[in-house]
Design a protein around this motif. Structure first.
Motif, PDB file in Angstrom:
ATOM      1  N   SER A  71     -33.850  -1.550  10.924  1.00 50.89           N
ATOM      2  CA  SER A  71     -33.452  -1.426  12.453  1.00 50.89           C
ATOM      3  C   SER A  71     -33.499  -3.134  12.887  1.00 50.89           C
ATOM      4  CB  SER A  71     -35.121  -1.187  12.962  1.00 50.89           C
ATOM      5  OG  SER A  71     -35.739  -2.088  12.691  1.00 50.89           O
ATOM      6  N   GLY A  72     -32.847  -3.206  13.961  1.00 51.55           N
ATOM      7  CA  GLY A  72     -32.699  -4.475  14.668  1.00 51.55           C
ATOM      8  C   GLY A  72     -34.097  -5.150  14.805  1.00 51.55           C
ATOM      9  N   THR A  73     -35.009  -4.306  15.005  1.00 48.53           N
ATOM     10  CA  THR A  73     -36.352  -5.062  15.331  1.00 48.53           C
ATOM     11  C   THR A  73     -36.933  -5.630  14.205  1.00 48.53           C
ATOM     12  OG1 THR A  73     -36.716  -2.997  16.841  1.00 48.53           O
ATOM     13  CG2 THR A  73     -38.746  -4.336  16.068  1.00 48.53           C
ATOM     14  N   LEU A  76     -34.988  -8.877  13.205  1.00 53.92           N
ATOM     15  CA  LEU A  76     -35.159  -9.941  14.055  1.00 53.92           C
ATOM     16  C   LEU A  76     -36.869 -10.181  13.351  1.00 53.92           C
ATOM     17  CD1 LEU A  76     -34.558  -8.385  17.308  1.00 53.92           C
ATOM     18  CD2 LEU A  76     -34.065 -10.878  16.793  1.00 53.92           C
ATOM     19  N   PHE A  98     -34.053  -7.102  25.736  1.00 51.41           N
ATOM     20  CA  PHE A  98     -34.846  -6.023  25.212  1.00 51.41           C
ATOM     21  C   PHE A  98     -36.075  -6.294  24.536  1.00 51.41           C
ATOM     22  CE2 PHE A  98     -35.366  -2.514  22.102  1.00 51.41           C
ATOM     23  CZ  PHE A  98     -35.628  -1.415  22.719  1.00 51.41           C
ATOM     24  N   ALA A 100     -37.635  -5.737  21.976  1.00 54.13           N
ATOM     25  CA  ALA A 100     -37.616  -6.140  20.476  1.00 54.13           C
ATOM     26  C   ALA A 100     -36.783  -7.179  20.265  1.00 54.13           C
ATOM     27  CB  ALA A 100     -36.898  -4.696  19.872  1.00 54.13           C
ATOM     28  N   THR A 101     -36.413  -8.193  20.874  1.00 56.81           N
ATOM     29  CA  THR A 101     -35.892  -9.767  20.883  1.00 56.81           C
ATOM     30  C   THR A 101     -37.118 -10.342  20.706  1.00 56.81           C
ATOM     31  OG1 THR A 101     -34.158  -9.321  22.062  1.00 56.81           O
ATOM     32  CG2 THR A 101     -34.630 -11.537  21.992  1.00 56.81           C
ATOM     33  N   THR A 143     -30.445 -14.002  23.499  1.00 61.33           N
ATOM     34  CA  THR A 143     -29.793 -13.030  23.560  1.00 61.33           C
ATOM     35  C   THR A 143     -28.423 -12.948  24.198  1.00 61.33           C
ATOM     36  OG1 THR A 143     -32.099 -11.479  23.705  1.00 61.33           O
ATOM     37  CG2 THR A 143     -30.061 -10.311  24.251  1.00 61.33           C
ATOM     38  N   ASP A 169     -30.025 -13.109  19.002  1.00 62.59           N
ATOM     39  CA  ASP A 169     -30.077 -11.748  18.714  1.00 62.59           C
ATOM     40  C   ASP A 169     -28.810 -11.357  19.423  1.00 62.59           C
ATOM     41  OD1 ASP A 169     -30.534  -8.922  19.389  1.00 62.59           O
ATOM     42  OD2 ASP A 169     -32.299  -9.224  20.326  1.00 62.59           O
ATOM     43  N   SER A 171     -27.544  -8.463  18.963  1.00 67.29           N
ATOM     44  CA  SER A 171     -27.391  -6.780  19.222  1.00 67.29           C
ATOM     45  C   SER A 171     -26.773  -6.162  20.069  1.00 67.29           C
ATOM     46  CB  SER A 171     -28.693  -6.221  19.354  1.00 67.29           C
ATOM     47  OG  SER A 171     -29.854  -6.456  18.522  1.00 67.29           O
ATOM     48  N   LEU A 172     -26.382  -6.839  21.278  1.00 68.29           N
ATOM     49  CA  LEU A 172     -25.371  -6.539  22.110  1.00 68.29           C
ATOM     50  C   LEU A 172     -24.068  -6.994  22.279  1.00 68.29           C
ATOM     51  CD1 LEU A 172     -28.156  -6.565  25.142  1.00 68.29           C
ATOM     52  CD2 LEU A 172     -27.399  -4.510  23.619  1.00 68.29           C
ATOM     53  N   SER A 193     -29.128  -5.403  15.719  1.00 68.10           N
ATOM     54  CA  SER A 193     -29.379  -4.024  15.600  1.00 68.10           C
ATOM     55  C   SER A 193     -28.080  -3.105  15.150  1.00 68.10           C
ATOM     56  CB  SER A 193     -29.857  -3.182  17.085  1.00 68.10           C
ATOM     57  OG  SER A 193     -29.885  -1.674  16.716  1.00 68.10           O
ATOM     58  N   LYS A 198     -25.584   1.121  19.373  1.00 66.70           N
ATOM     59  CA  LYS A 198     -24.664   0.064  19.224  1.00 66.70           C
ATOM     60  C   LYS A 198     -23.450   0.484  18.568  1.00 66.70           C
ATOM     61  CE  LYS A 198     -28.375  -2.636  20.207  1.00 66.70           C
ATOM     62  NZ  LYS A 198     -29.042  -1.302  20.838  1.00 66.70           N
ATOM     63  N   GLY A 205     -30.427   1.044  11.983  1.00 62.48           N
ATOM     64  CA  GLY A 205     -30.092  -0.054  10.907  1.00 62.48           C
ATOM     65  C   GLY A 205     -30.181  -1.239  11.743  1.00 62.48           C
TER      66      GLY A 205
HETATM   67  C1  PLP Z   1     -31.035  -6.937  22.301  1.00 62.88           C
HETATM   68  C2  PLP Z   1     -31.785  -6.054  21.382  1.00 62.88           C
HETATM   69  N1  PLP Z   1     -32.516  -6.437  20.554  1.00 62.88           N
HETATM   70  C3  PLP Z   1     -32.983  -5.843  19.670  1.00 62.88           C
HETATM   71  C4  PLP Z   1     -32.949  -4.298  19.376  1.00 62.88           C
HETATM   72  C5  PLP Z   1     -33.756  -3.483  18.456  1.00 62.88           C
HETATM   73  O1  PLP Z   1     -33.124  -3.048  17.749  1.00 62.88           O
HETATM   74  P1  PLP Z   1     -33.340  -1.540  17.096  1.00 62.88           P
HETATM   75  O2  PLP Z   1     -33.567  -0.365  18.109  1.00 62.88           O
HETATM   76  O3  PLP Z   1     -32.440  -1.165  16.123  1.00 62.88           O
HETATM   77  O4  PLP Z   1     -34.797  -2.033  16.228  1.00 62.88           O
HETATM   78  C6  PLP Z   1     -32.326  -3.835  20.529  1.00 62.88           C
HETATM   79  C7  PLP Z   1     -31.975  -2.163  20.694  1.00 62.88           C
HETATM   80  O5  PLP Z   1     -31.768  -1.707  21.322  1.00 62.88           O
HETATM   81  C8  PLP Z   1     -31.563  -4.654  21.586  1.00 62.88           C
HETATM   82  O6  PLP Z   1     -30.718  -4.110  22.449  1.00 62.88           O
END
Ligand code: PLP
Length: 426
Positions: A71-73, A76, A98, A100-101, A143, A169, A171-172, A193, A198, A205
């Motif tokens: 996962s992205g989480t 990180l 988000f 999870a950053t 981010t 981060d 992810s976006l 992420s 995504k 993932g």
């Molecule tokens: C900016 C950002 N960081 C981290 C994440 C976390 O990723 P994940 O949902 O794969 O754990 C997301 C997920 O939406 C995100 O948008």
């Protein structure tokens, strides 16, 4: 007449308008090929298609190492652990991101210090980062919000002057560029992420990329005990721990690897398709009063453009954002007031010391926030209307969104009148 006042909705297509969790025919093709070829269910070592995918990601970002995770989480978390954060270390992070950053910092008992954003782009403001640096600051997390790169020259300059690590981060912003350089290649380590919403998605993932071998080894030990760590961790200090690792299983699912790899190969095509739609939306809104499409600075490219928010000036329009967004929803649009997610400093976790998680010792003390502490983030977020991030939907749907927003802006007088009548009836 506005649909909110009894007229006919402008857009009648059923929801969701933009199903980012759907498998595309191309996804199905690569997954089927993997199954038909007798592909594995799980990569315990850094083997096969996982290795190829990681090598491709490292090459894409021009980095020496890539560690894929589930996962992205957790990417990180691996990055924060990788740079060696310790309990009580302060880490400057955006409030407008988000959750999870920031939330993997909790697991390390590091202390997130929330920073304000630039009012136009919503990305973390380097001047505000500078104001929040203390002797306990160890890192900065940025981010690239909704694909718009952070002003990384200023961030990296601060980091160098104060000896801080920078985690991006990304992810976006997959495929985004800042002054011609890819986001994800600008800090010390980048995490992202590969989750379902995504563009480069495996359903679930994530991955990190870095040039720092110690970050890579620590990330391997955190989430990949035994078979993978045995081949990837070679430094004398860390090598002693390859059989136990550091306690997590962050392996990415084999089918997720296959699907995300397929998407990576199609990235240019996917980015072009999204840009065509979101630029068409922006062009259709650009001459309207009270509604401003997202600002994209000239020296950046948004890549996957992982979020689209337009700014609404409720004060000038004389109609509050909730009423305006309700009127858009009545027209059949899938939109949300104040962005996709609340600001972090408005979440209860950042408002109370008694969170059931952080120990009470003073060296762990978590920073607490109140309304008004991050005024530009509040100002920015309170004006944002979140739209679907169209990918391959019919252009007619995008045009429907444009017509609906124009219709509601043109109908503001009627909304104001109805609001006045409702108020006087109370
Ligand atoms: C900016 C950002 N960081 C981290 C994440 C976390 O990723 P994940 O949902 O794969 O754990 C997301 C997920 O939406 C995100 O948008």
């Amino acid at each position: 007449m506005l649909a909110a006042l009894g007229g006919t909705p402008e857009v009648t297509a059923p929801h969701p308008h933009n199903d980012l969790c759907a498998f595309s025919p191309a996804d199905k093709a690569v997954i089927t090929a993997h199954l038909d070829a007798g592909g594995t269910t799980s990569y315990y070592g850094r083997d096969g298609e996982l290795r190829e995918f990681e090598d491709e990601l490292a090459a894409f970002f021009g980095r020496a190492h890539c560690v894929a995770v589930n996962s992205g989480t957790n990417a990180l978390h691996s990055a924060f652990f990788g740079i060696g954060l310790q309990p009580g270390d302060e880490v400057i992070v955006p409030s407008y991101t988000f959750l999870a950053t920031v939330s993997p910092l909790f697991a390390l008992r590091a202390v997130p210090v929330l920073a304000d954003c630039e009012p136009d782009t919503g990305t973390i403001d380097p001047e505000d980062i500078a104001r929040r640096i203390t002797p306990r600051t160890k890192a900065i997390v940025v981010t690239h919000q909704f694909g718009h790169p952070v002003e990384m020259d200023a961030v990296m300059d601060l980091a160098e002057r104060h000896g801080l690590k920078v985690v991006e981060d990304n992810s976006l912003a997959f495929g985004a560029t800042y002054k011609g350089r890819r986001t994800g290649s600008l800090g010390h380590v980048a995490a992202f992420s590969l989750g379902s919403t995504k563009m480069v998605s495996g359903g679930q993932g994530g991955a990190l990329v870095t040039d720092d071998p110690e970050v890579m080894e620590r990330a391997n030990l955190l989430g990949h005990f035994v078979r993978r760590s045995v081949t990837e961790v070679s430094s004398p200090f860390y090598r002693r721990f390859v059989t136990t690792g550091y306690g997590h299983n962050y392996r990415m699912h084999a089918l997720a690897v296959t699907m995300a790899r397929g998407r990576l190969r199609r990235l240019d095509e996917l980015v072009a398709s999204r840009h065509q739609r979101l630029e068409r939306l922006s062009a259709g809104l650009s001459d309207l009063p009270f509604v401003e499409p997202p600002v994209t600075r000239p020296h950046v490219h948004r890549g996957q453009w992982g979020g689209y928010t337009a700014s609404y000036d409720a004060e000038a329009a004389g109609v509050d954002i909730d009423t305006f967004v309700s009127a858009l929803e009545a027209e059949g649009l899938e939109v949300a007031a104040r962005g996709y997610h609340p600001l972090l400093h408005r979440a209860e976790f950042f408002r109370t010391a008694e969170d059931g998680y952080y120990p009470a010792q003073p060296w762990h003390a978590k920073r607490l926030y109140r309304e008004g502490d991050l005024p530009r983030s509040e100002w920015h977020a309170d004006r944002q209307i979140a739209f679907p991030i169209f990918l391959d939907e019919p252009l007619e749907l995008v045009d429907g969104y444009v017509r609906a927003v124009r219709k509601v802006v043109e109908g503001l007088d009627a909304l104001r009148k109805t609001a006045r009548q409702a108020a006087s009836a109370v």
